[in-house]
Design an enzyme around this catalytic site. Structure first.
Site, PDB file in Angstrom:
ATOM      1  N   ALA A 121       0.873  -1.184   0.000  1.00 57.66           N
ATOM      2  CA  ALA A 121       0.000   0.000   0.000  1.00 57.66           C
ATOM      3  C   ALA A 121       0.903   1.225   0.000  1.00 57.66           C
ATOM      4  O   ALA A 121       1.220   1.772   1.040  1.00 57.66           O
ATOM      5  CB  ALA A 121      -0.923  -0.010   1.219  1.00 57.66           C
ATOM      6  N   CYS A 243      -1.073   3.626  11.208  1.00 51.75           N
ATOM      7  CA  CYS A 243      -1.025   4.850  12.015  1.00 51.75           C
ATOM      8  C   CYS A 243      -2.249   4.891  12.925  1.00 51.75           C
ATOM      9  O   CYS A 243      -2.747   5.959  13.279  1.00 51.75           O
ATOM     10  CB  CYS A 243      -0.925   6.100  11.141  1.00 51.75           C
ATOM     11  SG  CYS A 243      -2.201   6.251   9.878  1.00 51.75           S
TER      12      CYS A 243
END
EC number: 2.1.1.178
Length: 478
Positions: A121, A243
């Site tokens: 990604a 994150c």
């Protein structure tokens, strides 16, 4: 102070380690992030860059987990993305925590320049370009992005940073375990997530946070990590990162992988990855970085080693047909090599494949030969030149990636700004016309111009012409 979603606060309180406090979390989440950059060592050494920018009033504080990463303190406000040095690819504006996943993946990875690595990604490209730098543009780095618009951003950053060992793909990454089963020496899965750790960069990041919305994200994360593990060679390493801050998007996704392949999964401790890594290390050896620990964004990093074979889950897909490139013949390769050497003093890399499509000439990573027909690729390697009736016309991206500090005309700051804004450069005592020449700033490539004697005719591609370019030592716009 930042306004945090109360449902998020209630949820995250259950996951916060006992030695941390919610008050500190809220306090640090309310502070602006320290600006940080990563120096592009494909173009300039960290020592050279630090010396160069110190003279312009920059103070660079080393980031402990990335040898080329620095927090930046400036004498005045500078829009970093509009500086000459950023445009020419000498550095990448990258949040400090996001430098951790590539560091973890490459820790202990000897001879990484010979490996085949997957970034599942990739966009916008911070970690892709960091890994390419760690590979020294060698080996093969497959960089995938699901969003079509973000593929364009990824490609632009790969070009700007002078990366050419990549093959870009545009797929739902769940297909890699099927199409490229057991193909990669190492894989980074920086998974799509709720973004809980980005609150310091985006105060509205958690405005619509909900457990219900996160549930679908978690199912995607589990499917992606399964796919990554299937695509990984036995003995290889996988880094899973987000994150996000919750256990459900992090530790529990890793536990899901263990439950799927209990004999093949081995968690590797990251407690000694860098000084003070133990401050964020979990009992499993993962790094769970809360904003208050290192004054950074929140992040999670886990490293997994594949210690046993895992059977293919689906049949081998049919081979992809109609690959549009063919290998250039020896005559063409010799002519192309002579053009680059005679005109620009550039020796083409010997470990790449020279490929052609119509009158386009490309440099592919050598390991790409093993992947042709296995999957459809958006863009591979580096476009070197277009063919003319007589000879070749170099591509801007080839000069940005391959030029060295010799055989070039060095511009001063004002000339460099003029060039990046698409203007011709007047010359005093320019001598006889010299044809195509490389232009540099700080002895690093800016692009190509045509030397006409009294001026340098700007050959910067129209799509790269900037409306705004600034000096790195002042806010003055020219």
């Amino acid at each position: 102070m930042v306004q945090l979603n109360q449902d998020f606060i209630n949820s995250i309180a259950k996951d916060m380690p006992a030695h941390l406090t919610m008050d500190d979390f809220i306090s640090y989440s309310s502070k602006p992030l320290r600006p940080s950059i990563r120096i592009n060592t494909l173009k300039i050494s960290s020592d050279e860059f630090v010396t160069l920018m110190a003279a312009k009033g920059w103070t660079l504080d080393p980031i402990p987990w990335c040898s080329d990463g620095f927090w930046v303190a400036l004498d005045n406000e500078i829009q970093l993305g509009n500086t000459i040095e950023h445009i020419q690819g000498l550095f990448y504006i990258q949040e400090a925590s996001s430098m951790l996943p590539p560091t973890a993946l490459f820790d202990g990875l000897d001879n990484s320049s010979e490996y085949t690595i997957l970034d599942m990604a990739s966009a916008p490209g911070s970690k892709t370009t960091q890994m390419a730098s760690l590979m020294d543009n060698k080996g093969l780095l497959v960089a995938n992005e699901y969003s079509s618009s973000r593929v364009k951003v990824l490609h632009a950053n790969v070009q700007r940073m002078g990366v050419y060992n990549t093959a870009l793909t545009h797929f739902d990454a769940r297909v890699f375990g099927e199409y490229l089963y057991h193909q990669f020496d190492a894989i980074l899965l920086d998974a799509p997530c709720s973004g809980e750790g980005t609150i310091r960069k985006d105060p509205l990041a958690l405005r619509n946070w909900s457990l219900e919305e996160n549930a679908s994200i978690i199912e995607t994360q589990k499917a992606l990590i399964e796919s990554a593990f299937l695509a990984l060679k036995t003995g290889g390493s996988l880094v899973y990162s987000t994150c996000a801050l919750s256990r459900s998007e992090n530790q529990e996704v890793c536990e899901h992988l263990m439950s799927c392949f209990p004999q093949a999964v081995e968690f590797q401790s990251l407690s000694e990855l860098f000084p003070d890594a133990d401050k964020s290390c979990t009992s499993e050896g993962f790094l769970h970085v809360w904003p208050q620990i290192y004054d950074s964004e929140g992040f999670f990093i886990a490293k997994v080693r594949k210690v046993a074979d895992v059977e293919r889950q689906k049949p081998l897909p049919k081979a992809q047909r109609n690959f549009p490139f063919t290998a250039a013949n020896n005559k063409t390769k010799d002519e192309l090599s002579h053009y680059f050497k005679h005109t620009f003093g550039i020796s083409l890399p010997k470990d790449g494949l020279i490929m052609e499509r119509d009158l386009e000439y490309w440099l592919f990573p050598a390991k790409m030969a093993d992947f042709i027909g296995k999957m459809r690729f958006q863009r591979i390697g580096l476009k070197l030149a277009d063919g003319l009736k007589k000879g070749f016309k170099v591509r801007h991206e080839a000069i940005m990636a391959l030029s060295d500090k010799h055989n070039a005309i060095e511009l001063n700051e004002s000339q460099a700004i003029e060039y990046l804004m698409g203007r011709d450069i007047p010359l005093q005592d320019g001598g006889k016309p010299q044809g195509e020449v490389i232009l540099t700033y700080h002895h690093c490539a800016l692009g190509v111009a045509k030397h006409l004697g009294k001026r340098l005719k700007n050959n910067l591609p129209r799509e790269l012409v900037r409306d705004k370019v600034i000096s790195a030592k002042a806010k003055t716009e020219l």
